[in-house]
Design an enzyme around this catalytic site. Structure first.
Site, mmCIF file in Angstrom:
data_model
loop_
_atom_site.group_PDB
_atom_site.id
_atom_site.type_symbol
_atom_site.label_atom_id
_atom_site.label_comp_id
_atom_site.label_asym_id
_atom_site.label_seq_id
_atom_site.Cartn_x
_atom_site.Cartn_y
_atom_site.Cartn_z
ATOM 1 N N ARG A 1 4.789 30.607 -13.483
ATOM 2 C CA ARG A 1 5.926 30.023 -14.188
ATOM 3 C C ARG A 1 7.031 31.070 -14.647
ATOM 4 O O ARG A 1 8.169 30.966 -14.295
ATOM 5 C CB ARG A 1 5.592 29.344 -15.513
ATOM 6 C CG ARG A 1 6.901 28.849 -16.187
ATOM 7 C CD ARG A 1 6.253 28.069 -17.522
ATOM 8 N NE ARG A 1 5.321 28.927 -18.378
ATOM 9 C CZ ARG A 1 5.974 29.720 -19.509
ATOM 10 N NH1 ARG A 1 7.329 29.709 -19.621
ATOM 11 N NH2 ARG A 1 5.023 30.473 -20.229
ATOM 12 N N ARG B 1 2.872 36.616 -32.408
ATOM 13 C CA ARG B 1 4.438 36.987 -32.623
ATOM 14 C C ARG B 1 5.207 35.579 -33.040
ATOM 15 O O ARG B 1 5.153 34.599 -32.183
ATOM 16 C CB ARG B 1 4.947 37.528 -31.432
ATOM 17 C CG ARG B 1 6.222 37.969 -31.384
ATOM 18 C CD ARG B 1 6.970 38.824 -30.431
ATOM 19 N NE ARG B 1 6.301 39.974 -30.198
ATOM 20 C CZ ARG B 1 5.914 40.871 -29.284
ATOM 21 N NH1 ARG B 1 5.934 40.175 -27.773
ATOM 22 N NH2 ARG B 1 5.337 41.860 -29.092
ATOM 23 N N HIS C 1 -6.739 35.642 -28.510
ATOM 24 C CA HIS C 1 -5.769 34.960 -27.884
ATOM 25 C C HIS C 1 -6.854 33.792 -27.300
ATOM 26 O O HIS C 1 -6.273 32.815 -26.667
ATOM 27 C CB HIS C 1 -4.887 35.715 -26.887
ATOM 28 C CG HIS C 1 -3.730 34.785 -26.237
ATOM 29 N ND1 HIS C 1 -3.879 34.293 -24.910
ATOM 30 C CD2 HIS C 1 -2.860 34.233 -26.858
ATOM 31 C CE1 HIS C 1 -2.699 33.681 -24.524
ATOM 32 N NE2 HIS C 1 -2.064 33.598 -25.796
ATOM 33 N N HIS D 1 1.975 25.877 -18.827
ATOM 34 C CA HIS D 1 1.346 26.866 -19.533
ATOM 35 C C HIS D 1 -0.303 26.987 -19.476
ATOM 36 O O HIS D 1 -0.869 27.957 -19.632
ATOM 37 C CB HIS D 1 1.264 26.304 -21.169
ATOM 38 C CG HIS D 1 0.733 27.217 -22.207
ATOM 39 N ND1 HIS D 1 -0.423 27.369 -22.943
ATOM 40 C CD2 HIS D 1 1.307 28.550 -22.580
ATOM 41 C CE1 HIS D 1 -0.494 28.401 -23.807
ATOM 42 N NE2 HIS D 1 0.531 28.894 -23.383
ATOM 43 N N ASN E 1 15.243 31.265 -25.196
ATOM 44 C CA ASN E 1 14.327 32.357 -24.581
ATOM 45 C C ASN E 1 15.080 33.746 -24.860
ATOM 46 O O ASN E 1 14.465 34.887 -24.891
ATOM 47 C CB ASN E 1 14.186 32.109 -23.143
ATOM 48 C CG ASN E 1 13.172 30.811 -22.937
ATOM 49 O OD1 ASN E 1 12.625 30.484 -23.952
ATOM 50 N ND2 ASN E 1 13.494 30.229 -21.938
#
Length: 699
Positions: free
Chosen positions: A566, A407, A437, A594, A48
Site C-alpha cells: 500500500r 504513536r 505491536h 492494512h 498524512n
C-alpha cells in the site's frame, strides 16, 4: 548477494512515502468517487502530510543539524533527502489545492458554497455581527508581538492569524500581533442562514476573525490579517529504562507540544513582511514555507463530508456482515464453533462485533479462568476495554499488555491503562526497548475435558472504529499448539521466561526475520531445481534491505514474485538481472489496506501466513510482532483468493515502475476487459453469503 545490496537497487524511503500520498490524493479526481468522498481524500492526504512532517521530516532535519554522516538505503545524504522531500512536497501541495479548487466548483453546482464575508447580504451581516459578538469575541485573546511581548509559543497544527496594524494616532509604525483561531472550541466551518430554497452557504472561522480583527485592536487600522499554521517536531524521546513508563510518556507528550518548528503554512495573500517575520521567528528556511492558495489545514473537511442530506455525494453505506463461517456452523455458542473449526473474519467486510463478542463472552462466562491480550491502538469508547474491566471485576485473571508508546495514541492508551488497573486488571506497559505491536488474545477456559485455550490472532488492532475502514484478517482458533505458544508468548512478555521452542508462531525480534528468510530461500531453492516457485506478499510497507536482497536473489533465480504494498516500497521492480520477476502493485480505495498476508508456493504445499508485521527494520528488529501459519484448508483458499483479487484489481490499483513512479492500471485496462474492483467485490461477496444464509435459514 553483494550486487543485490547496492544503493542503486533501492529507492529513498521518504520519496516513496510521498509517492504513496500522491496516490491517495489522486483519488480526489477519480470520477467514479462521489464528490464528498473526493473531498475526503483531500483531507486524508492533508492528515498524512501533517504526520509526515512531524515525524519523518523532523527526523531528517535532526540528522542534518547533528552533522551525522548518515547515508540512507538509496545512498542519499540527509541534505539530499531534505531537498528531494521539499521539491516533491511543494509539488504535492500545489496539486492538492488544484484538486480542491475543482471540487469546490462542483460543490457549488450541488448548492454547497464556501463564501467570503464580503459576499454576505445585509441580513446575513447583521446575523454575523451578532454571532461574532456572542460566540467568537469572548473566547479570543489577541497577542501583541514587540520588545515587551516576545513571540508567543504557538502549538503545533493550531490555526492562527498574523496581523499587521498601525495606530491611528501617536506612534504610526507598523506593529504585529497574533490572533489564535478558536477551533475546535468553535466549529471552523460555520453555516450561514439563507432564505428557504437558496443554496447553502458556509464561512471559515478564520475568515470571520480576519474580517472582524479591528474589534480586537481598537484605535488601530488593520493592514493585514492572514492565516498561518506551524507544524512542529512531534517525535517522542522516551527513556525506556524509566521506572514508571507511564510517567515518562506523559512527560514526553508535554515536550511534543513544544517541539521545534519544521513547517510553516501561510495564506498565499500574505505580504513579504509577514512571511519574513514568521520565518525569522520560527527559524525556518525558505523551503520550509508553504504558501497556500486556499483554506489551511484541509483536515477540516473530515467533518464537512458528513453533512446531512447529501448521501448521493457519498459512498453507499457499507454494512459489515456477520461472520458467514460462524453462521454456517450454526453452533449453540462461540466456544463450540471455534472448538469445531478455526473461524476467519475479514474486516471491514465482516463485522468486528465477532471479535468484541468473543471477548465479551469470555468476560461473563463462569468457566473462563483468564484472559490475556495485547492492545496497541484502541478506540476511546472501546467495548473491549469495558469487557476486560468487567472480567476482572468478575474475578477472572486479566492480563493486558498496553503499548503506551503507540504513536499519537499515547494519551488515550494511558487513560485506558489507568481504567483497567482501577478495575483490577494486571497491566503491563511493554518490554524495554521494544514496542508491542502484535495482535493476540488468549482465553483460558475450564471444560469437561480439561483446560482449553481459545486464541484470536490478527493483522489489525483491537479497535472497532478503524475496523470499519481498515482491511484486516483475524483467526479464532482452539488449536492446541497455537494455544501453548500463546501461553508462552504472554509469559515471555510478563515475566522472565526464556523464549521457548515455538510450535507454530514466529515472533519478532526473536525468529520472525529468520522465518521470512527461510520461506524466501525455500522458493529460491525450488526455482534453482527448475520447479515452479511463486511468492505473493501483501503489506503496508516494504523497507527492510536484507529481506529485499533475498527477494532480489529469488527473482534472479526465477521465482515469480507479486507484491501488494500500500505505502512505502523501496524495492525497485523490473531491474535487469535483479528484479525482472518482481511486480509491485498498490491498491488505494475506499478502505485502507492494512492486512499483512503472505503466500509461498513451496512446490505445491502452499504455505500461507497472516502477520502483524510489515517487512520493515522496525517491525522485525524493534517490535514484538507475530506471524501465524494458516493451515486450515478453506482459510488457505480464502487468503489465496484475496491475494489474487487484489493483485488483479484493475480499478483501484497502481503498478510500480522501476524508477519509483506509479501508473494507474485502470488507464491501461482494455475496453473489453471486465473491471475488477477488489474491495467492492469482497463487500459484495460478504453480503451475498449472508443473504444466502438467511434464505437457507428461512427454508
Amino acid at each position: 548477494m553483494l550486487k543485490y545490496t547496492e544503493p542503486e537497487n533501492y529507492l529513498n524511503r521518504e520519496c516513496t512515502w510521498i509517492k504513496f500520498n500522491e496516490r491517495v490524493l489522486r483519488e480526489a479526481i477519480v470520477p467514479s468517487n462521489p464528490l464528498l468522498e473526493q473531498l475526503n481524500f483531500v483531507a486524508i492526504a492533508a492528515s498524512n502530510l501533517d504526520e509526515f512532517f512531524m515525524i519523518r521530516v523532523a527526523g531528517v532535519k535532526h540528522l542534518i543539524e547533528s552533522g551525522v554522516k548518515h547515508i540512507d538505503i538509496a545512498g542519499m545524504t540527509p541534505q539530499e533527502q531534505f531537498e528531494a522531500i521539499q521539491s516533491m512536497v511543494h509539488t504535492l501541495v500545489d496539486q492538492q489545492y488544484e484538486y480542491y479548487s475543482v471540487i469546490q466548483d462542483k460543490l457549488q453546482q450541488e448548492g454547497l458554497h464556501f463564501v467570503s464575508v464580503d459576499e454576505l447580504n445585509e441580513e446575513q451581516r447583521i446575523w454575523l455581527d451578532s454571532y461574532f459578538e456572542r460566540e467568537i469575541y469572548p473566547v479570543v485573546t489577541p497577542m501583541a508581538v514587540d520588545s515587551s511581548h516576545p513571540f508567543p509559543f504557538l502549538a503545533s497544527l493550531n490555526l492562527n492569524l498574523a496581523v499587521l496594524l498601525r495606530k491611528k494616532q501617536g506612534d504610526t509604525s507598523v506593529k504585529t500581533a497574533i490572533l489564535p483561531v478558536p477551533s475546535p472550541i468553535i466549529p471552523r466551518i460555520i453555516k450561514v442562514p439563507v432564505a428557504a430554497g437558496d443554496a447553502k452557504q458556509f464561512l471559515f472561522l478564520e475568515d470571520i476573525l480576519g474580517a472582524y480583527a479591528n474589534r480586537f485592536f481598537l484605535g488601530c487600522d488593520i493592514l493585514e490579517a492572514v492565516p498561518f499554521r506551524i507544524t512542529r517536531d512531534a517525535d517522542l524521546d522516551i527513556d525506556d529504562e524509566a521506572e514508571d513508563l507511564l510517567v515518562e510518556v506523559e512527560k514526553s507528550l508535554k515536550k511534543r507540544r513544544k517541539g521545534a518548528a519544521v513547517r510553516l503554512e501561510l495564506a498565499q495573500s500574505a505580504s513579504r513582511m509577514v512571511r519574513e517575520f514568521l520565518r525569522g521567528e520560527l527559524q525556518l528556511e525558505d523551503k520550509d514555507l508553504y504558501m497556500i492558495p486556499g483554506p489551511l489545514d484541509c483536515k477540516v473537511f473530515f467533518s464537512f463530508t458528513g453533512i446531512e442530506g447529501y448521501d448521493h455525494l457519498r459512498y453507499p453505506a457499507a454494512s459489515p456482515q456477520p461472520s458467514y463461517e460462524l453462521e454456517e456452523l450454526g453452533a449453540p455458542d462461540m466456544w463450540t464453533a471455534i472448538a469445531k473449526q478455526d473461524i476467519m473474519v475479514h474486516h471491514p467486510y465482516e463485522t468486528f462485533d465477532t471479535v468484541e463478542n468473543f471477548i465479551k463472552l469470555a468476560a461473563t462466562d463462569p468457566d473462563v479462568l483468564a484472559i490475556k491480550q495485547t492492545l496497541y491502538r484502541v478506540s476511546s469508547r472501546s467495548p473491549i476495554i469495558a469487557a476486560l474491566a468487567e472480567a476482572a471485576e468478575n474475578g477472572k485473571q486479566v492480563t493486558v499488555l498496553m503499548e503506551v508508546k503507540a504513536r499519537f495514541d499515547e494519551e488515550n492508551n494511558i487513560f485506558m491503562a489507568r481504567k483497567l488497573e482501577k478495575a483490577g486488571c494486571h497491566v503491563i506497559y511493554g518490554i524495554m526497548g521494544l514496542k508491542t505491536h502484535s495482535k493476540i488474545t488468549l482465553v483460558v477456559r475450564r471444560e469437561e475435558e480439561g483446560i482449553r485455550r481459545y486464541v484470536h490472532l490478527a493483522t489489525g488492532n483491537y479497535n472497532g472504529k478503524t475496523a470499519r475502514i481498515y482491511t484486516d484478517v483475524g483467526i479464532l482458533t482452539a488449536n492446541t499448539l497455537i494455544g501453548v505458544d500463546a501461553s508462552a508468548f504472554f509469559n515471555l512478555l510478563s515475566g522472565y521466561s526464556d523464549p521457548p521452542q515455538w510450535n507454530k508462531l514466529a515472533v519478532a525480534p526473536l525468529n520472525l526475520r529468520e522465518r521470512i528468510y527461510e520461506k524466501i530461500e525455500q522458493e529460491t531453492a525450488w526455482a534453482k531445481k527448475g520447479k515452479k516457485a511463486f511468492i505473493v506478499a501483501k503489506m503496508n510497507s516494504l523497507l527492510d534491505k536484507e529481506v529485499i536482497a533475498k527477494l532480489y536473489e529469488a527473482s534472479a533465480a526465477g521465482v515469480k514474485i507479486h507484491l501488494i504494498v500500500r505505502g512505502i516500497c523501496v524495492l525497485r521492480p523490473g531491474l535487469p538481472g535483479i528484479s525482472e520477476n518482481i511486480e509491485v502493485h498498490s491498491v488505494v480505495g475506499r478502505f485502507l489496506e492494512h492486512s499483512r498476508l503472505f503466500y509461498f508456493y513451496n512446490n505445491g504445499e502452499e504455505d500461507v501466513f497472516i502477520s502483524s508485521a510489515d517487512w520493515m527494520p522496525r517491525n522485525l528488529n524493534e517490535r514484538v510482532e507475530l506471524m501465524i501459519p494458516v493451515e486450515y484448508g478453506p482459510h488457505k483458499e480464502r487468503i489465496k483468493g484475496i491475494l489474487s483479487l487484489y493483485f488483479n484489481d484493475n480499478v483501484k490499483a497502481y503498478a510500480m515502475n522501476s524508477d519509483g513512479t506509479y501508473r494507474y492500471i485502470a488507464d491501461e485496462r482494455p475496453t473489453d476487459a471486465a473491471p475488477i474492483h477488489a474491495q467492492m467485490m469482497l463487500q459484495h461477496e460478504a453480503e451475498e453469503k449472508h443473504k444466502k444464509h438467511k434464505k437457507s435459514k428461512r427454508r
